[in-house]
Design an enzyme around this catalytic site. Structure first.
Site, PDB file in Angstrom:
ATOM      1  CD  GLU A  35      -7.957 -14.114   0.754  1.00  0.00           C
ATOM      2  OE1 GLU A  35      -9.039 -14.520   0.281  1.00  0.00           O
ATOM      3  OE2 GLU A  35      -7.826 -13.002   1.315  1.00  0.00           O
ATOM      4  NE  ARG A 260      -4.400  -1.818   2.421  1.00  0.00           N
ATOM      5  CZ  ARG A 260      -5.278  -2.496   1.678  1.00  0.00           C
ATOM      6  NH1 ARG A 260      -6.486  -2.774   2.155  1.00  0.00           N
ATOM      7  NH2 ARG A 260      -4.960  -2.900   0.472  1.00  0.00           N
ATOM      8  CE  LYS A 270      -5.047 -10.743  -3.465  1.00  0.00           C
ATOM      9  NZ  LYS A 270      -4.596 -12.072  -2.997  1.00  0.00           N
TER      10      LYS A 270
END
Length: 553
Positions: A35, A260, A270
């Protein structure tokens, strides 16, 4: 002799089985779908490595697709930075850069198809009302009063939403699935919301934007992705991913979830990294203390070391925390092979060789990197007055102190053995000069003096020394798990000593360095030339120390 079989991670075992069964016509096609709402960080490096590396291993393809469904948080700045980071890491996507927004028209047509099947509807409920309707994990939800609108009414409202007739927040499109499903993601999830915002790719063309879960799976399907590799938090989204594609009767890629990357002393959000930037806790996304790819590149981390780190971490099915020391080890391992050795004195004190001829200068030949002879050698000036590290001298030294002390011998790197006989102090008792004599027959490579010295010190010739600003970076957070305290904010664990700026003395040939050039300052660590550096004002960032000296508090 039996050859050792190559070990395969669980993703590769799935692909091996697919290929053996002729699935997807033998294709392997992955995608990296960031994204564009922030800069890539070390967690994304693992995803890049797995997606691109897996496809390469099977002779397949990897798409770079930006899942750009939320223009409020997105910017072309982030698009450009991510593209730059992926290329710097050594990977290249197939064909053009793709965007979910490329498919907005097709996604809209799919929404029409789902409404016509009676599987989607326009809901006038507020966000708070929809949240309340969802219920809880242990209690079923309740149907929206708008759930049974007619197909004709839903299609009319959808078109009017698209045309911008309604205010933001007044209507949404929801899938009609099951408000009592144990999986909360299947309780009539949102597909579209009204956003009257300019999009960085489509401009003002749209007044409604798709939700991530709606756009992501369909984008995978449109692109013919065979293996949609994501992280474990999307495991509960997989039934919805498959529901959308199966209801529309389109190609359904296989979603595979892996652990992850969680790294000690590091945050991977983020949103929280953006807060650090916006509140000026750091000096931008590329601050060398940040876990962003741009920050690590500026700090001097080689791309090879990040790829090696991702390979060492491997692919797991369950989350666990990787010690940041493993990342730093990978950086040291690469730089040990590639970084030229130079001499830089970080905390200088003056040393005078009282019996060395005044005005005389020798040029000593020094190997640039003993790990790589192809890097050649350089000439280093040597003179009567030198700088050495203040910590390399003690007036009252313990027995096992093998550096310089009164009456002790020590060798200067590539030069002579010296012996300290006096010091000069200022009014407060601080040593300002160290006076020594040297043994003229003790020169490195031709030593016939018979004098012994247990320690070797680096130095810089004072008449030839060049000033350099050196930024000593440490870990940004002082706590091993800054996000692991429910009752405390992660900002409380910012390390106040994460940056120290000093003026060092370095060899004269370093005036010709270029940004991102890396060096080992002998005995002090690895350093990289900062982007801000100029020939008139050298700036070095400490990449890593020579060994892991971090102590857990």
């Amino acid at each position: 002799m039996e050859t050792k079989k190559e070990s395969r991670n669980f993703i590769e075992l799935i692909i091996d089985e697919d290929l053996s069964n002729g699935k997807n016509d033998g294709r392997v096609h992955t995608r990296f779908p960031p994204e564009p709402n922030g800069y890539m960080h070390i967690g994304h490096v693992k995803s890049v490595y797995v997606n691109f590396g897996t496809a390469q291993k099977y002779g397949g393809k990897t798409n770079l697709r930006f899942d750009d469904t939320n223009p409020i948080a997105e910017d072309v700045e982030y698009v450009d930075s991510i593209k730059k980071d992926i290329e710097w890491l050594g990977f290249k996507w197939d064909d053009d850069v793709l965007f979910a927004s490329n498919y907005f028209d097709q996604l809209y047509d799919y929404a029409i198809a789902l409404i016509k099947k009676g599987k989607a509807y326009v809901d006038d409920s507020s966000a708070e009302e929809i949240a309340a309707m969802k219920g809880t994990p242990t209690e079923p939800g309740t149907d929206s009063p708008y759930r049974n609108r007619s197909v004709a009414e839903n299609l009319d409202l959808l078109e009017r939403m698209k045309n911008g007739e309604f205010d933001e927040g007044s209507k949404v499109i929801r899938a009609k699935i099951d408000m009592s499903n144990a999986n909360m993601h299947l309780r009539d999830p949102l597909m579209y919301r009204i956003r009257k915002v300019k999009h960085h790719q489509t401009g003002d063309a749209w007044n409604i934007y798709p939700m991530y879960d709606w756009a992501h799976g369909l984008s995978d399907s449109i692109e013919g992705i065979t293996h949609s590799i994501c992280t474990l938090e999307f495991e509960v989204h997989r039934p919805l991913y498959e529901w959308f594609l199966n209801e529309l009767e389109v190609f359904c890629p296989q979603q595979i979830e892996m652990a992850r990357l969680n790294l000690s002393y590091t945050i991977m959000s983020k949103r929280r990294l953006k807060k650090l930037v916006e509140e000026h806790h750091v000096n931008g996304w590329d601050d060398p203390r940040m876990p962003t790819v741009s920050g690590m590149r500026r700090r001097g981390y080689p791309a090879e070391s990040l790829r090696n780190f991702a390979q060492r971490v491997g692919v797991a099915r369950r989350n666990h925390v990787i010690d940041v020391s493993l990342l730093e080890f990978s950086v040291r391992e690469t730089l040990n092979k590639t970084a030229p050795r130079v001499m830089g004195v970080l905390d200088p004190v003056k040393l005078v060789i009282t019996n060395y001829p005044e005005g005389e200068v020798e040029h000593l030949t020094m190997i640039n990197n003993p790990e790589d002879e192809t890097q050649g050698s350089r000439q280093v000036p040597f003179s009567r007055e030198l700088y050495i590290e203040r910590e390399d001298f003690m007036e009252d030294a313990p027995k096992k102190f093998f550096r310089l002390a009164p009456g002790k011998n020590v060798r200067l790197k590539g030069a002579y053995i010296i012996n300290c006989h006096d010091v000069v102090k200022d009014a407060s008792g601080v040593v300002t000069e160290i006076h020594c004599t040297y043994y003229p027959d003790s020169k490195s490579g031709s030593d016939t003096s018979g004098v012994k010295a247990k320690g070797t010190l680096h130095f810089v010739s004072i008449p030839h020394a060049v000033d350099a600003e050196v930024r000593l970076y440490d870990r940004l957070f002082s706590d091993e798990s800054p996000m692991g305290h429910k009752d405390r904010d992660y900002l409380e664990f910012l390390n106040p000593n994460s940056l120290t700026v000093i003026t060092a003395k370095v060899e004269p040939h370093l005036k010709d360095v270029k940004p991102l050039d890396s060096f080992q300052f002998m005995r002090k660590g690895y350093f990289a030339v900062d982007d801000d550096s100029t020939p008139e004002h050298l700036v070095f960032n400490r990449t890593v120390t020579l060994r892991d000296g971090w102590k857990k508090k």
